[in-house]
Write an enzyme that holds these catalytic residues in place. Structure first.
Site, PDB file in Angstrom:
ATOM      1  N   SER A 119       4.912  53.533  13.936  1.00  0.00           N
ATOM      2  CA  SER A 119       6.293  53.328  14.355  1.00  0.00           C
ATOM      3  C   SER A 119       6.920  52.167  13.564  1.00  0.00           C
ATOM      4  O   SER A 119       6.968  52.221  12.338  1.00  0.00           O
ATOM      5  CB  SER A 119       6.346  53.110  15.870  1.00  0.00           C
ATOM      6  OG  SER A 119       7.665  53.232  16.343  1.00  0.00           O
ATOM      7  N   ASP A 174       8.660  64.258  18.615  1.00  0.00           N
ATOM      8  CA  ASP A 174       8.952  62.832  18.771  1.00  0.00           C
ATOM      9  C   ASP A 174      10.404  62.661  19.215  1.00  0.00           C
ATOM     10  O   ASP A 174      11.328  63.032  18.499  1.00  0.00           O
ATOM     11  CB  ASP A 174       8.715  62.117  17.437  1.00  0.00           C
ATOM     12  CG  ASP A 174       8.681  60.605  17.556  1.00  0.00           C
ATOM     13  OD1 ASP A 174       9.427  60.063  18.391  1.00  0.00           O
ATOM     14  OD2 ASP A 174       7.916  59.962  16.812  1.00  0.00           O
ATOM     15  N   HIS A 208       6.304  60.818  20.620  1.00  0.00           N
ATOM     16  CA  HIS A 208       6.165  59.470  20.081  1.00  0.00           C
ATOM     17  C   HIS A 208       5.311  58.661  21.044  1.00  0.00           C
ATOM     18  O   HIS A 208       5.660  58.487  22.208  1.00  0.00           O
ATOM     19  CB  HIS A 208       7.535  58.797  19.924  1.00  0.00           C
ATOM     20  CG  HIS A 208       7.484  57.512  19.161  1.00  0.00           C
ATOM     21  ND1 HIS A 208       7.514  57.464  17.781  1.00  0.00           N
ATOM     22  CD2 HIS A 208       7.389  56.230  19.571  1.00  0.00           C
ATOM     23  CE1 HIS A 208       7.457  56.212  17.383  1.00  0.00           C
ATOM     24  NE2 HIS A 208       7.387  55.442  18.441  1.00  0.00           N
TER      25      HIS A 208
END
Length: 231
Positions: A119, A174, A208
């Site tokens: 990330s 995500d 995610h």
């Protein structure tokens, strides 16, 4: 914001089982620390690879109503055209370059060092790899984007890493860093470095989330391919 001077605890380190002749520097995501990733890497210790998992400094994050949390740089928005914390991103990259320098001082050549991250940490690993003059073994970027994308030229970068091996992974579902970010990033990467060395993997059904099982598997696979033991 540019107050990210790595005023954070010393990195979590997983030493090589024998002598470290290669290293992975892996950067965690927003609000996290390096401990979880270090624990995951500890489960697959290598004879010759040292894993370094630094902790981001704590700072207010605009996106999260200025709440203070571990963050490599400020995040202002989550759309491709959001304003970016340019000075903070550049300072964070310099801090990562200092970590690379430290490993070189420890006796590990920079071309046997892989940068990686998840990330926000993956975003910083990509930006650092593209802007450093330290020749790296590769970069592994999970569920992320390329910061300051518009600041790069339209052609190949003039850098030691124009032929760097890049592995980029993204979850198809995500909802925080949408897949379009990954697609835009890989498209840009292929214009900046040798496109033959860029691999983009999409995980169907994956959202995610900090997923060390998938992340560690990909990092270890890439490390095995790029930095074999020195004889």
């Amino acid at each position: 914001m540019c107050g990210n001077n790595m005023s954070a605890p010393m990195p979590a380190v997983v030493p090589a089982a024998r002598k470290a002749t290669a290293a992975v520097i892996f950067l965690h995501g927003l609000g996290d620390t390096g401990h979880g990733w270090a624990e995951a890497f500890a489960g697959i210790r290598s004879s010759h690879i040292k894993y370094v998992c630094p902790h981001a400094p704590v700072m207010p994050v605009t996106l999260n109503m200025n709440m203070a949390m571990p963050s490599w740089f400020d995040i202002i928005g989550l759309s491709p055209d959001s304003e970016e914390d340019e000075s903070g991103i550049k300072q964070a990259a310099e801090n990562v370059k200092a970590l690379i320098d430290q490993e070189v001082k420890n006796g590990i050549p920079s071309n046997r060092i892989i940068l990686g991250g998840f990330s926000q940490g993956g975003a910083l690993s990509l930006y650092t790899a593209l802007t450093t003059q330290q020749k790296l073994a590769g970069v592994t970027a999970l569920s992320c984007w390329l910061p300051l994308r518009a600041s790069f030229s339209q052609g190949p970068i003039n850098s030691a890493n124009r032929d760097i091996s890049v592995l980029q992974c993204h979850g198809a579902c995500d909802n925080l860093v949408p897949l379009v970010f990954g697609s835009l990033t890989v498209e840009k990467l292929k214009s900046l470095v040798n496109p033959a060395n860029v691999t983009f993997k999409i995980y169907e059904g994956m959202m995610h989330g900090s997923c060390p099982q998938v992340g560690v598997s990909e990092v270890v696979s890439r490390v095995t391919n790029l930095i074999s033991p020195m004889l």
